[in-house]
Enzyme design. Structure first.
Site, PDB file in Angstrom:
ATOM      1  N   SER A  22       4.236 -51.313  87.013  1.00 29.27           N
ATOM      2  CA  SER A  22       4.842 -50.141  87.439  1.00 29.27           C
ATOM      3  C   SER A  22       5.041 -50.232  88.987  1.00 29.27           C
ATOM      4  O   SER A  22       4.099 -50.668  89.824  1.00 29.27           O
ATOM      5  CB  SER A  22       4.130 -48.859  87.104  1.00 29.27           C
ATOM      6  OG  SER A  22       3.949 -48.933  85.527  1.00 29.27           O
TER       7      SER A  22
HETATM    8  N1  SAH Z   1      -0.235 -50.770  83.146  1.00 28.38           N
HETATM    9  C1  SAH Z   1       0.516 -51.735  83.178  1.00 28.38           C
HETATM   10  C2  SAH Z   1       2.156 -51.726  82.901  1.00 28.38           C
HETATM   11  C3  SAH Z   1       2.295 -52.472  81.772  1.00 28.38           C
HETATM   12  S1  SAH Z   1       4.086 -52.418  81.267  1.00 28.38           S
HETATM   13  C4  SAH Z   1       0.233 -52.494  84.743  1.00 28.38           C
HETATM   14  O1  SAH Z   1      -0.243 -51.658  85.365  1.00 28.38           O
HETATM   15  O2  SAH Z   1       0.563 -53.590  85.070  1.00 28.38           O
HETATM   16  C5  SAH Z   1       3.701 -51.845  79.624  1.00 28.38           C
HETATM   17  C6  SAH Z   1       2.683 -52.679  78.676  1.00 28.38           C
HETATM   18  O3  SAH Z   1       2.672 -51.800  77.633  1.00 28.38           O
HETATM   19  C7  SAH Z   1       3.323 -54.076  78.418  1.00 28.38           C
HETATM   20  O4  SAH Z   1       2.238 -55.025  78.644  1.00 28.38           O
HETATM   21  C8  SAH Z   1       3.431 -54.166  76.879  1.00 28.38           C
HETATM   22  O5  SAH Z   1       3.290 -55.337  76.355  1.00 28.38           O
HETATM   23  C9  SAH Z   1       2.405 -52.735  76.552  1.00 28.38           C
HETATM   24  N2  SAH Z   1       2.505 -52.158  75.314  1.00 28.38           N
HETATM   25  C10 SAH Z   1       4.015 -51.977  74.788  1.00 28.38           C
HETATM   26  N3  SAH Z   1       3.642 -51.144  73.641  1.00 28.38           N
HETATM   27  C11 SAH Z   1       2.579 -51.264  73.150  1.00 28.38           C
HETATM   28  C12 SAH Z   1       1.783 -50.911  71.959  1.00 28.38           C
HETATM   29  N4  SAH Z   1       2.208 -50.488  71.047  1.00 28.38           N
HETATM   30  N5  SAH Z   1       0.297 -50.909  72.225  1.00 28.38           N
HETATM   31  C13 SAH Z   1      -0.437 -51.566  73.268  1.00 28.38           C
HETATM   32  N6  SAH Z   1       0.568 -52.073  74.420  1.00 28.38           N
HETATM   33  C14 SAH Z   1       1.709 -51.959  74.346  1.00 28.38           C
END
Ligand code: SAH
Length: 210
Positions: free
Chosen positions: A60
């Site tokens: 993000s």
């Molecule tokens: N917080 C992260 C941003 C991640 S982007 C950071 O600081 O880098 C969003 C993430 O959510 C991705 O890695 C994706 O694989 C995960 N995601 C999407 N759906 C999900 C689910 N149902 N359960 C767990 N993770 C999920």
């Protein structure tokens, strides 16, 4: 490119955008975000933009990380947080500096393994992680004082609200790409309250593990 001066410029920018919590600004100014993105993009790590982290996902934008963290903590300090969507591990690492224990779940194993290496490298021992579909939360470790989702569901996941303490807050993007809003859900004695904050753009919450 990763110098303190570059990081300070990012902090100035976050201040201009209305981030006021000096503790959060200080954490973002010192946490090495360049270790959370691919090496080829390290030179852009202190720009206020989302960046690719592999597996079609993004870390993000620092402004959003700061804003969501501020919203999560705006009613005073909390001790336990659940994050859904570990991704690079950056948001979890920011939280690890602010709360006693961070629980984070990620559906893509390869992504989680990389994040875990970063937690080790940075000596962040108060982050507990699990490879799972986060839509069900992490009931065994709850209830949590705060929940943060970094992938966008179409509806408020009520299963997660049940893992909040009464008065606990969940910060999440809600809705489909292009039309998402950042919302804060507060669990009350009888149900929950929803406050809409601003427009955002997150990857969608996807079900199942990979
Ligand atoms: N917080 C992260 C941003 C991640 S982007 C950071 O600081 O880098 C969003 C993430 O959510 C991705 O890695 C994706 O694989 C995960 N995601 C999407 N759906 C999900 C689910 N149902 N359960 C767990 N993770 C999920």
């Amino acid at each position: 490119m990763t110098s303190q001066r570059t990081r300070n410029r990012l902090i100035d920018r976050l201040r201009e955008q209305g981030i006021e919590d000096e503790i959060i600004l200080n954490i973002i100014g010192t946490l090495p975000r360049h270790l959370f993105v691919d090496e080829a993009l390290a030179h852009r790590a202190y720009e206020d933009t989302a960046l690719p982290i592999g597996f079609n996902q993004t870390i993000s934008q620092p402004y959003i990380v700061a804003r969501m963290t501020e919203l999560l903590l705006s009613k005073g300090s909390i001790t336990s947080v659940l994050e859904v969507g570990t991704g690079s591990g950056y948001q979890a690492s920011v939280l690890a500096k602010l709360v006693d224990t961070v629980y984070t779940v990620e559906r893509i194993l390869g992504m989680l393994e990389r994040a875990a290496l970063r937690f080790d490298m940075l000596g962040l021992r108060n982050i507990h992680y699990k490879h799972s579909d986060g839509a069900m939360g992490w009931a065994q470790r709850g209830p949590f004082e705060g929940i943060i989702m970094t992938a966008s569901p179409m509806h408020i996941p009520e299963a997660l609200i049940e893992q909040l303490v009464i008065g606990g807050r969940m910060v999440l993007p809600l809705g489909a790409g292009g039309l998402q809003e950042l919302v804060v859900v507060t669990r009350t004695k009888s149900k929950f309250e929803v406050e809409v904050v601003e427009r955002v753009n997150f990857v969608p919450l996807v079900s199942g593990k990979l």
